[in-house]
Enzyme design. Structure first.
Site, PDB file in Angstrom:
ATOM      1  N   SER A  52      35.086  55.443  15.351  1.00  0.00           N
ATOM      2  CA  SER A  52      35.733  54.106  14.786  1.00  0.00           C
ATOM      3  C   SER A  52      35.276  53.625  13.183  1.00  0.00           C
ATOM      4  O   SER A  52      36.180  52.774  12.945  1.00  0.00           O
ATOM      5  CB  SER A  52      35.958  53.040  15.437  1.00  0.00           C
ATOM      6  N   ASP A  90      29.282  59.537  19.101  1.00  0.00           N
ATOM      7  CA  ASP A  90      30.617  60.195  19.834  1.00  0.00           C
ATOM      8  C   ASP A  90      30.556  61.248  19.103  1.00  0.00           C
ATOM      9  O   ASP A  90      30.121  60.886  17.602  1.00  0.00           O
ATOM     10  CB  ASP A  90      32.024  59.510  18.532  1.00  0.00           C
ATOM     11  N   GLU A 189      41.397  54.760  27.689  1.00  0.00           N
ATOM     12  CA  GLU A 189      42.222  54.224  25.979  1.00  0.00           C
ATOM     13  C   GLU A 189      43.164  53.439  26.347  1.00  0.00           C
ATOM     14  O   GLU A 189      44.230  55.043  26.458  1.00  0.00           O
ATOM     15  CB  GLU A 189      41.610  54.712  24.798  1.00  0.00           C
TER      16      GLU A 189
HETATM   17  O1  KIV Z   1      34.989  55.417  18.376  1.00  0.00           O
HETATM   18  C1  KIV Z   1      34.962  53.971  18.763  1.00  0.00           C
HETATM   19  O2  KIV Z   1      34.640  53.033  18.263  1.00  0.00           O
HETATM   20  C2  KIV Z   1      35.982  54.127  21.150  1.00  0.00           C
HETATM   21  C3  KIV Z   1      35.609  53.523  21.330  1.00  0.00           C
HETATM   22  C4  KIV Z   1      36.453  52.115  20.545  1.00  0.00           C
HETATM   23  C5  KIV Z   1      36.046  53.423  22.501  1.00  0.00           C
HETATM   24  O3  KIV Z   1      35.773  55.838  20.788  1.00  0.00           O
END
Ligand code: KIV
Length: 282
Positions: A52, A90, A189
């Protein structure tokens, strides 16, 4: 060789997160920079360096343009200023889909160069073999099912998932598959509440909800959303706990008007002026 004293705090570990299933709720927040991570680290169990950051930090329209280098750099910044929370980074779009081997190499980079304690991968049954490959090789994986922002183009926008029985069943199958593949927890989500609840009941690993269900074993939100900094749009599942956008605006407005009026800098902000000469010398 001396033993490490037991009073030295250490990060929350993957087995401890895994053991929190059905126990006290797991608190997860995103962080992308060192100073914010340092504050979050005093409160949250897990810090997610989410992709994100593409939208929140880099002003992208979605997360598709996020690169490995971005994730490594922000992971490094976050891990360097924290000591308590488990750091999950991520895997960005394009870093794991091509093959299990490519996914492994990129996951290793996130851990070795980006300071990740675990990685997060979006996907269900399709990525289960990759999750299996990584976990068999010592890489802890948090999975991510339901609304998957990396598939925004294929899904035709950010839309809640699991609205009918068939699609709710598909999400449940995804969640079961990533658990079977060895994920230590799973983010759910943007799904209908009963779907998040059912998955949480069916799974043995902790579920982390974002727009899912209060029954999930933990909750995650984006830090800029809860602080009221990111104001491009507000998804239904976001609750703002502060309005920093307003405070930042006011501070910047004050600075600009003081520079323009000559009120800043005052003597106390300068070296060698009459009122500060004594202090400057000491
Ligand atoms: O990228 C992110 O911040 C996420 C969360 C919102 C779960 O995957």
């Amino acid at each position: 060789m001396s033993k490490v004293p037991s009073t030295v705090p250490r990060r929350l570990g993957v087995p401890e997160v895994r053991a929190r299933k059905g126990d006290t709720p797991i608190v997860v927040l995103t962080a992308y920079t060192a100073p914010i991570a340092k504050i979050v680290d005093q409160h949250a169990d897990i810090i997610l360096v989410g992709d994100s950051l593409g939208m929140v930090i880099y002003g992208m329209e979605n997360t598709l343009g996020v690169t490995m280098d971005m994730m490594i750099n922000h992971g490094k910044a976050v891990s360097s200023m924290t000591k308590n929370a488990l750091i999950v980074v991520d895997m960005p779009f394009g870093s794991f889909e091509e093959s299990k081997e490519v996914a492994f190499r990129n996951a290793v980079r996130l851990m070795a160069e980006g300071g990740a304690n675990a990685v997060k991968i979006e996907g269900g049954r399709d990525v289960a073999p990759t999750i299996d490959f990584l976990t068999q090789r010592g890489i802890p994986v948090m999975a991510h099912v339901g609304l998957m922002p990396q598939r925004v183009q294929a899904m035709g926008g950010f839309r809640a998932q699991g609205k009918d029985e068939a699609s709710a069943n598909e999400i449940l199958k995804d969640a079961l598959a990533v658990q079977e593949a060895g994920a230590f927890s799973v983010v759910i989500e943007g799904v209908m509440e009963p779907v998040g609840r059912k998955i949480t009941e069916e799974l043995d690993i902790p579920t982390i909800g974002i727009g899912a269900s209060a029954a999930c074993d933990g909750q995650v939100l984006v830090i800029d959303d809860i602080l009221g900094i990111f104001d491009e749009f507000k998804p239904k599942f976001v609750k703002r706990y502060a309005n920093l956008n307003k405070d930042i605006n006011a501070a910047i407005e004050d600075f600009c008007s003081e520079v323009r009026s000559g009120a800043f800098p005052a003597d106390e902000h300068l070296f060698g002026t009459k009122s500060t000469a004594k202090k400057d010398a000491s």
